[in-house]
Write a protein that holds these residues in place. Structure first.
Motif, PDB file in Angstrom:
ATOM      1  N   PHE A  62      52.207  19.751  46.653  1.00 34.66           N
ATOM      2  CA  PHE A  62      51.939  20.417  45.276  1.00 34.66           C
ATOM      3  C   PHE A  62      50.943  19.108  44.693  1.00 34.66           C
ATOM      4  N   ASN A  63      50.466  18.322  45.417  1.00 36.00           N
ATOM      5  CA  ASN A  63      49.653  16.935  45.156  1.00 36.00           C
ATOM      6  C   ASN A  63      48.636  17.592  44.255  1.00 36.00           C
ATOM      7  N   ASN A 100      49.657  19.367  41.029  1.00 35.98           N
ATOM      8  CA  ASN A 100      50.008  18.279  39.988  1.00 35.98           C
ATOM      9  C   ASN A 100      48.975  17.446  39.322  1.00 35.98           C
ATOM     10  N   GLN A 101      48.042  16.939  40.230  1.00 36.26           N
ATOM     11  CA  GLN A 101      46.820  16.394  39.658  1.00 36.26           C
ATOM     12  C   GLN A 101      46.052  17.195  38.514  1.00 36.26           C
ATOM     13  N   ARG A 139      47.245  19.549  36.524  1.00 33.11           N
ATOM     14  CA  ARG A 139      48.166  19.658  35.514  1.00 33.11           C
ATOM     15  C   ARG A 139      47.696  18.592  34.888  1.00 33.11           C
ATOM     16  N   GLN A 162      52.520  28.259  38.991  1.00 37.19           N
ATOM     17  CA  GLN A 162      51.390  27.603  39.896  1.00 37.19           C
ATOM     18  C   GLN A 162      51.572  28.258  41.166  1.00 37.19           C
TER      19      GLN A 162
END
Length: 233
Positions: A142-143, A146-147, A149, A163
């Motif tokens: 989920f890197n 997350n970025q 976001r 997501q």
């Protein structure tokens, strides 16, 4: 102690939430973070666009091929102008990136970096809804989402809770580029449905939702300054 200038505050006016409802289809811009000829993130973007169209939205997919690096040219470059105009046109957006070295790609970041927070009185992203998705070549991660976001919040967008992260993407698409039935596909449907719901709920009141005390205060101070200068002439 509460420090608020009552004259500059202008308490929120709930009546502004009652506005005429837009009748045109929701306008959704989709950005993809890959230039590869065989791109699973592009396939996922196209799958998302089909779902959005099925739900009644109007979609446009921006092609990042030919977009220069940020600051490598001026904003009047045709690809930059195309991207900014599409962002202004949109009421919601979908950002889809492969995960590369544990992060979103430079192609994805360059597109976002070329979109300003404001151009005069026009805000190309503020108040628009946003859904984020990623594809991975290995196990689920989920890197990248997350970025994105973090960037969505920075761009003052309404980033929806749901997501999608598609692991081992090479297993999830058929030879025609269509996503195979799976729990991953079901999640993509969920995300696009949620994006449309949030867009329909917010698109007519984004001006009210993004109205800020600090900005009203700055505007009032600038107006007072102009009035004083005019009076002094």
């Amino acid at each position: 102690m509460l420090h608020v200038d009552p004259e500059a505050l202008h308490m929120p006016d709930a009546s502004r939430l009652v506005t005429p409802s837009s009748s045109h289809p929701p306008r959704i811009l989709l950005l993809c973070g890959s230039l590869r000829k065989v791109s699973y993130s592009r396939m996922l973007t196209q799958e998302a666009a089909r779902l959005l169209q099925y739900f009644g939205a109007e979609t446009r997919i921006y092609d990042p091929a030919g977009l220069p690096l940020p600051d490598d040219t001026t904003p009047d470059h045709p690809k930059v102008q195309e991207l900014r105009e599409l962002s202004i046109w949109s009421e919601g957006q979908v950002w889809t990136s492969p995960e590369r070295h544990g992060a979103m790609t430079g192609v994805m970041k360059s597109q976002i970096d070329w979109i300003p927070l404001a151009t005069g009185s026009i805000r190309p992203t503020q108040g628009r809804t946003l859904a984020v998705m990623q594809v991975s070549g290995g196990s689920q991660s989920f890197n990248a989402v997350n970025q994105m976001r973090v960037l969505g919040r920075w761009m003052r967008m309404i980033t929806i809770p749901n997501q999608s992260s598609v692991a081992k993407a090479y297993n999830e698409f058929d030879p025609d580029g269509r996503m195979r039935p799976s729990a991953y596909y079901d999640r993509v449907v969920d995300v696009m449905e949620e994006l449309l719901k949030f867009t329909l709920l917010t698109r007519d009141v984004t001006g009210y939702l993004t109205d800020r005390y600090s900005e009203r205060k700055e505007t009032a101070a600038e107006l007072e300054k102009r009035v004083n200068l005019t009076s002094a002439v």
